[in-house]
Design an enzyme around this catalytic site. Structure first.
Site, short mmCIF file in Angstrom:
data_model
loop_
_atom_site.label_atom_id
_atom_site.label_comp_id
_atom_site.label_asym_id
_atom_site.label_seq_id
_atom_site.Cartn_x
_atom_site.Cartn_y
_atom_site.Cartn_z
N LYS A 70 -2.46 -1.98 -3.19
CA LYS A 70 -3.51 -1.11 -2.62
C LYS A 70 -3.09 0.34 -2.82
CE LYS A 70 -6.04 -0.06 1.63
NZ LYS A 70 -6.77 -0.65 2.75
N GLU B 168 0.82 -1.23 0.00
CA GLU B 168 0.00 0.00 0.00
C GLU B 168 0.85 1.26 0.00
OE1 GLU B 168 -2.78 0.42 3.27
OE2 GLU B 168 -3.54 2.31 2.50
P1 13P Z 1 -9.34 4.39 4.03
O1 13P Z 1 -10.15 3.65 2.99
O2 13P Z 1 -10.17 5.00 5.12
O3 13P Z 1 -8.36 5.33 3.41
O4 13P Z 1 -8.49 3.29 4.79
C1 13P Z 1 -7.89 2.30 4.06
C2 13P Z 1 -6.66 1.86 4.74
O5 13P Z 1 -6.48 0.70 5.02
C3 13P Z 1 -5.64 2.88 5.02
O6 13P Z 1 -4.44 2.26 5.30
#
Ligand code: 13P
Length: 339
Positions: free
Chosen positions: A219, A177
């Site tokens: 992600k 991510e």
């Molecule tokens: P949000 O969808 O609220 O941005 O959170 C996703 C997430 O896992 C952030 O690390």
């Protein structure tokens, strides 16, 4: 590393019609969420809230996996079933947030590096025993004057790849991510430029670290205008810019891309995902891994009140279904009223 197992977990995480619930708020973040409904953040309140989400009738039709926080992975439903077992029985894959947060990057004002690599091999072994089959690590890239620097981008990409390699060694699918924040007043073009640089660096590092691409999930943020921009790009433009950017930098060997919502409203995040899937002809599954955009309505409907437990579940089921529809591009703004 068992490649076949990693690949089958990754494919299950991005199964058609489904997406991931990010419920891995750290103690500090969940306190902020509970503050918004004037609820004290006790361990039991956090457990009850997570139980409300996980036991929502029919949610498993639209939810393929749940990202948990360390405390939650060790908690149980009120009748004593560990959450990870409960979810697994429903066919929902349990996952775990393993990073220790974004800390100031020394020598680089206003930039951060995500920590948590020390001792990670041992923590992953324990998490696997507790039932986790995938993990998440979030790198944070902010856009402002003179940032991000290439150094901060590369340092974060390097940490993401080291984390990813340790996960795969432990037969845990890494969610990679790299989040480019939408907090500033920047244009969508600036977001596209920074997201491109970040994805380029991330996939270079993943390659150098010998990551098995078929056994990971990306992600990312969407390519979107900053929240404080006064002429924000429209939804179709966001969908097109995001798909274009991902096609340039994400190899087709990656089975799926699951977006974060990053501060978008629930309806905005759902519509963006639907518009992207409507474009079609994509080499990977495109789905959601939303935190706020899946939970905000449910949290509000529940309000921390025992007699609103079912109302919270209803709100969660509704939003999960709408996002399930967005998986095949069939959600439209009109679906909000119909649901
Ligand atoms: P949000 O969808 O609220 O941005 O959170 C996703 C997430 O896992 C952030 O690390």
């Amino acid at each position: 590393m068992n490649r076949t197992e990693l690949e089958s977990i990754a494919r299950a995480m991005v199964a058609k019609g489904k997406g991931i619930l990010a419920a891995d708020e750290s103690s500090g973040t969940i306190k902020k969420r509970f503050d918004s409904i004037q609820l004290e953040s006790t361990e039991e309140a956090r457990r009850t809230y997570r139980e409300m989400l996980f036991t929502t009738p029919d949610a498993a039709k639209y939810i393929s996996g749940v990202i948990l926080y360390d405390e939650t992975l060790r908690q149980k439903t009120k009748d004593g079933t560990p959450f990870s077992q409960y979810l697994t029985k429903l066919g929902v894959v349990p996952g775990i947030k393993v990073d220790m947060g974004a800390k100031p990057l020394a020598g680089f004002p206003n930039e951060t590096i995500t920590e948590g690599l020390d001792g990670l091999r041992e923590r992953l072994a324990e998490y696997h025993k507790l039932g986790a089959r995938f993990a998440k690590w979030r790198a944070v890239i902010d856009i402002a004057k003179d940032i991000p620097t290439q150094f901060a981008i590369d340092a974060n990409a390097h940490a993401l790849a080291r984390y990813g390699a340790l996960c795969q060694e432990a037969n845990i699918v890494p969610i990679i991510e790299p989040e480019v924040l939408m907090d500033g007043d920047h244009s969508i073009e600036r977001c596209e430029e920074v997201t491109s640089a970040v994805l380029k660096s991330v996939f270079e590092q993943l390659d150098s670290h010998r990551i098995h691409l078929e056994g990971m999930i990306l992600k990312p943020n969407m390519v979107i205008s900053g929240k404080k921009n006064t002429a924000r790009a429209g939804r179709q433009q966001v969908a097109e810019a995001t798909v274009r950017t991902l096609k340039r930098f994400v190899p087709s060997a990656v089975p799926g891309i699951a977006f974060l919502s990053g501060g978008q409203s629930a309806a905005e995040a759902t519509e963006h995902l639907s518009l992207m899937n409507k474009i079609g002809n994509l080499p990977w599954e495109l789905t959601f891994s939303y935190g706020r955009a899946l939970q905000d309505e449910a949290l509000k409907a529940w309000g921390g009140k025992p007699d609103q437990f079912a109302a919270g579940q209803k709100a969660f089921a509704r939003r999960a279904k709408l996002n399930g529809d967005a998986r095949n591009g069939s959600y439209t703004a009109a679906s909000e009223q119909a649901a």
